[in-house]
Design a protein around this motif. Structure first.
Motif, mmCIF file in Angstrom:
data_model
loop_
_atom_site.group_PDB
_atom_site.id
_atom_site.type_symbol
_atom_site.label_atom_id
_atom_site.label_comp_id
_atom_site.label_asym_id
_atom_site.label_seq_id
_atom_site.Cartn_x
_atom_site.Cartn_y
_atom_site.Cartn_z
ATOM 1 N N LEU A 176 0.827 -1.203 0.000
ATOM 2 C CA LEU A 176 0.000 0.000 0.000
ATOM 3 C C LEU A 176 0.865 1.259 0.000
ATOM 4 O O LEU A 176 0.616 2.204 -0.748
ATOM 5 C CB LEU A 176 -0.887 -0.022 1.246
ATOM 6 N N SER A 177 1.883 1.234 0.838
ATOM 7 C CA SER A 177 2.781 2.389 0.919
ATOM 8 C C SER A 177 3.504 2.592 -0.413
ATOM 9 O O SER A 177 3.665 3.711 -0.897
ATOM 10 C CB SER A 177 3.764 2.152 2.065
ATOM 11 N N TRP A 178 3.924 1.481 -1.022
ATOM 12 C CA TRP A 178 4.603 1.548 -2.318
ATOM 13 C C TRP A 178 3.664 2.138 -3.364
ATOM 14 O O TRP A 178 4.036 3.013 -4.155
ATOM 15 C CB TRP A 178 5.044 0.152 -2.736
ATOM 16 N N GLY B 151 3.084 5.778 -3.052
ATOM 17 C CA GLY B 151 4.249 6.480 -3.612
ATOM 18 C C GLY B 151 4.100 6.662 -5.116
ATOM 19 O O GLY B 151 4.413 7.725 -5.651
ATOM 20 N N SER B 152 3.602 5.620 -5.785
ATOM 21 C CA SER B 152 3.453 5.723 -7.241
ATOM 22 C C SER B 152 2.393 6.762 -7.600
ATOM 23 O O SER B 152 2.534 7.493 -8.576
ATOM 24 C CB SER B 152 3.119 4.362 -7.854
ATOM 25 N N VAL B 153 1.343 6.856 -6.787
ATOM 26 C CA VAL B 153 0.304 7.875 -7.025
ATOM 27 C C VAL B 153 0.906 9.270 -6.848
ATOM 28 O O VAL B 153 0.681 10.165 -7.665
ATOM 29 C CB VAL B 153 -0.900 7.677 -6.071
ATOM 30 N N LEU B 154 1.708 9.410 -5.800
ATOM 31 C CA LEU B 154 2.354 10.698 -5.536
ATOM 32 C C LEU B 154 3.244 11.099 -6.711
ATOM 33 O O LEU B 154 3.187 12.240 -7.194
ATOM 34 C CB LEU B 154 3.182 10.607 -4.244
ATOM 35 N N VAL B 155 4.045 10.151 -7.182
ATOM 36 C CA VAL B 155 4.959 10.434 -8.303
ATOM 37 C C VAL B 155 4.165 10.806 -9.550
ATOM 38 O O VAL B 155 4.485 11.765 -10.262
ATOM 39 C CB VAL B 155 5.871 9.208 -8.580
ATOM 40 N N SER B 156 3.088 10.063 -9.789
ATOM 41 C CA SER B 156 2.267 10.310 -10.967
ATOM 42 C C SER B 156 1.614 11.699 -10.902
ATOM 43 O O SER B 156 1.664 12.462 -11.868
ATOM 44 C CB SER B 156 1.197 9.228 -11.047
ATOM 45 N N TYR B 157 1.019 12.024 -9.759
ATOM 46 C CA TYR B 157 0.350 13.320 -9.601
ATOM 47 C C TYR B 157 1.347 14.471 -9.706
ATOM 48 O O TYR B 157 1.071 15.477 -10.345
ATOM 49 C CB TYR B 157 -0.370 13.395 -8.244
ATOM 50 N N THR B 158 2.503 14.301 -9.060
ATOM 51 C CA THR B 158 3.504 15.367 -9.083
ATOM 52 C C THR B 158 3.964 15.621 -10.520
ATOM 53 O O THR B 158 4.082 16.775 -10.942
ATOM 54 C CB THR B 158 4.727 14.977 -8.220
ATOM 55 N N LEU C 144 16.829 -0.723 -3.671
ATOM 56 C CA LEU C 144 17.358 0.604 -3.311
ATOM 57 C C LEU C 144 16.516 1.242 -2.220
ATOM 58 O O LEU C 144 17.032 1.865 -1.303
ATOM 59 C CB LEU C 144 17.395 1.513 -4.555
ATOM 60 N N SER C 145 15.210 1.061 -2.336
ATOM 61 C CA SER C 145 14.291 1.630 -1.344
ATOM 62 C C SER C 145 14.553 1.022 0.036
ATOM 63 O O SER C 145 14.558 1.718 1.048
ATOM 64 C CB SER C 145 12.852 1.369 -1.792
ATOM 65 N N ARG C 146 14.792 -0.283 0.055
ATOM 66 C CA ARG C 146 15.009 -0.984 1.326
ATOM 67 C C ARG C 146 16.336 -0.563 1.961
ATOM 68 O O ARG C 146 16.390 -0.251 3.148
ATOM 69 C CB ARG C 146 14.993 -2.497 1.073
ATOM 70 N N ILE C 147 17.378 -0.523 1.150
ATOM 71 C CA ILE C 147 18.704 -0.213 1.694
ATOM 72 C C ILE C 147 18.806 1.247 2.134
ATOM 73 O O ILE C 147 19.345 1.558 3.187
ATOM 74 C CB ILE C 147 19.806 -0.556 0.659
ATOM 75 N N SER D 133 8.984 4.880 -1.758
ATOM 76 C CA SER D 133 8.958 4.887 -3.228
ATOM 77 C C SER D 133 8.680 6.282 -3.789
ATOM 78 O O SER D 133 9.246 6.669 -4.809
ATOM 79 C CB SER D 133 7.923 3.904 -3.746
ATOM 80 N N GLY D 134 7.828 7.040 -3.099
ATOM 81 C CA GLY D 134 7.477 8.378 -3.565
ATOM 82 C C GLY D 134 8.624 9.365 -3.479
ATOM 83 O O GLY D 134 8.596 10.423 -4.099
ATOM 84 N N THR D 135 9.636 9.043 -2.702
ATOM 85 C CA THR D 135 10.834 9.892 -2.613
ATOM 86 C C THR D 135 11.925 9.356 -3.538
ATOM 87 O O THR D 135 12.616 10.119 -4.205
ATOM 88 C CB THR D 135 11.382 9.896 -1.158
ATOM 89 N N LEU D 136 12.042 8.035 -3.552
ATOM 90 C CA LEU D 136 13.118 7.408 -4.315
ATOM 91 C C LEU D 136 12.984 7.640 -5.829
ATOM 92 O O LEU D 136 13.951 8.052 -6.489
ATOM 93 C CB LEU D 136 13.125 5.901 -4.024
#
Lengths: 211, 104
Positions: free
Chosen positions: A48-50, A53-60, B31-34, B39-42
């Motif tokens: 879910l967290s991953w 993140g993809s939604v955030l990247v896409s929106y940004t 990379l995210s784990r290490i 993911s939204g930052t990486l």
């Protein structure tokens, strides 16, 4: 897999699919990369967290494309945007100023003095005229863009406006319709105008630096 | 005048990891784990590194049945030099900026 984990997994997949649909054309490969990576996450990891993140990247990415393309908009359209965003709050500033000058109080039942009301509502709506002046200067000058200090001031004013209007809505326990009717024109639209002006300022500063 | 901002600590931790084994291809999740980056930052950092020619990426098929291919990353030659400079705290010798101030 437990039912809860299964639901989370489904939500994660739906989010990633949504991110892929929303992605700007030059980001599709990256969102696909994140989506594929989701399939390789160990079960213990938060998919879910991953996916968020993809939604955030896409929106940004999408927002960046939209803002970047606004540099090519005709000036009249940018002017219209600024007037729509800053016009209502400017009108409210004028209304407050005239009311206070004529000796009226805005909320007689609350027992505030004119000075108190003037200070609170005058400062809370100051973003309107100041923002408009900054917008006019930015749009009608080829080189001017709000500097870092002006940008910071605009953001402080926008934050103060938002704070005052939220406090007002909470204090008077107003309904959702009133929230939309007040927050959108008097707080959120000015903030979006400031965001756009900030972008113009930074773009022009970069242009000056690289010239 | 050129601005030479130091990359953010997130970028530095990613560069440190990539520079440790520069010829090896790395997966996003690894990379995210290490680096402990979400993911939204990486990914925005990976995207900018790629845009500026510091990183190369390719799709790599996996041996596992029914699993999609994975995007993998490694530093380019310019990226290796840049990473070494950045990690040593030296200003970048490349074009515009030390990967810009927009890094988060």
């Amino acid at each position: 897999m437990s039912q809860r984990a299964d639901i989370k997994d489904r939500i994660a997949r739906a989010l990633v699919a949504h991110a892929a649909r929303m992605a700007a054309s030059d980001h599709t490969d990256w969102i696909a990369a994140m989506a594929h990576e989701l399939e390789h996450l160990p079960k213990s990891e938060s998919a879910l967290s991953w996916a968020l993140g993809s939604v955030l990247v896409s929106y940004t990415g999408r927002m960046r494309v939209m803002i970047r393309s606004s540099a090519d908009w005709p000036r009249w359209l940018l002017l219209l945007e600024m007037l729509l965003c800053l016009g209502p709050v400017t009108a409210y500033f004028l209304f407050v100023s005239v009311s206070i000058a004529q000796g009226y109080t805005l909320f007689p039942a609350q027992g505030y003095t004119q000075v108190q009301e003037g200070l609170i509502f005058g400062s809370a709506t100051l973003i309107g005229p100041i923002g408009l002046v900054s917008a006019f200067r930015t749009l009608f000058s080829r080189t001017y863009g709000p500097g870092r200090l002006s940008t910071a001031l605009l953001w402080v004013l926008a934050a103060w406006t938002l704070t005052v209007f939220v406090a007002l809505l909470v204090h008077f326990r107003l309904e959702l319709v009133a929230w939309c009717g007040m927050l959108l024109p008097f707080a959120l639209l000015p903030a979006s105008a400031v965001a756009h002006l900030t972008w113009f300022g930074s773009t022009r500063r970069r242009a000056v630096v690289s010239a | 005048m050129e601005r030479n901002r130091r990359p953010s600590r997130h970028t530095l931790s990613l560069l440190a990891e990539l520079a440790q084994r520069p010829r090896r291809w790395h997966y996003g999740y690894e990379l995210s784990r290490i680096t402990e980056l979400k993911s939204g930052t990486l990914y925005p950092i990976l995207m900018r590194l790629c845009e500026r020619g510091m990183l190369e990426s390719k799709w790599q098929p996996t041996a596992e049945e029914g699993r999609p291919p994975r995007h993998t990353y490694r530093l380019t030659a310019a990226g290796v030099v840049f990473a070494r400079d950045a990690l040593a705290g030296r200003p970048a010798a490349h074009g515009r900026t030390a990967l810009g101030g927009s890094y988060t």
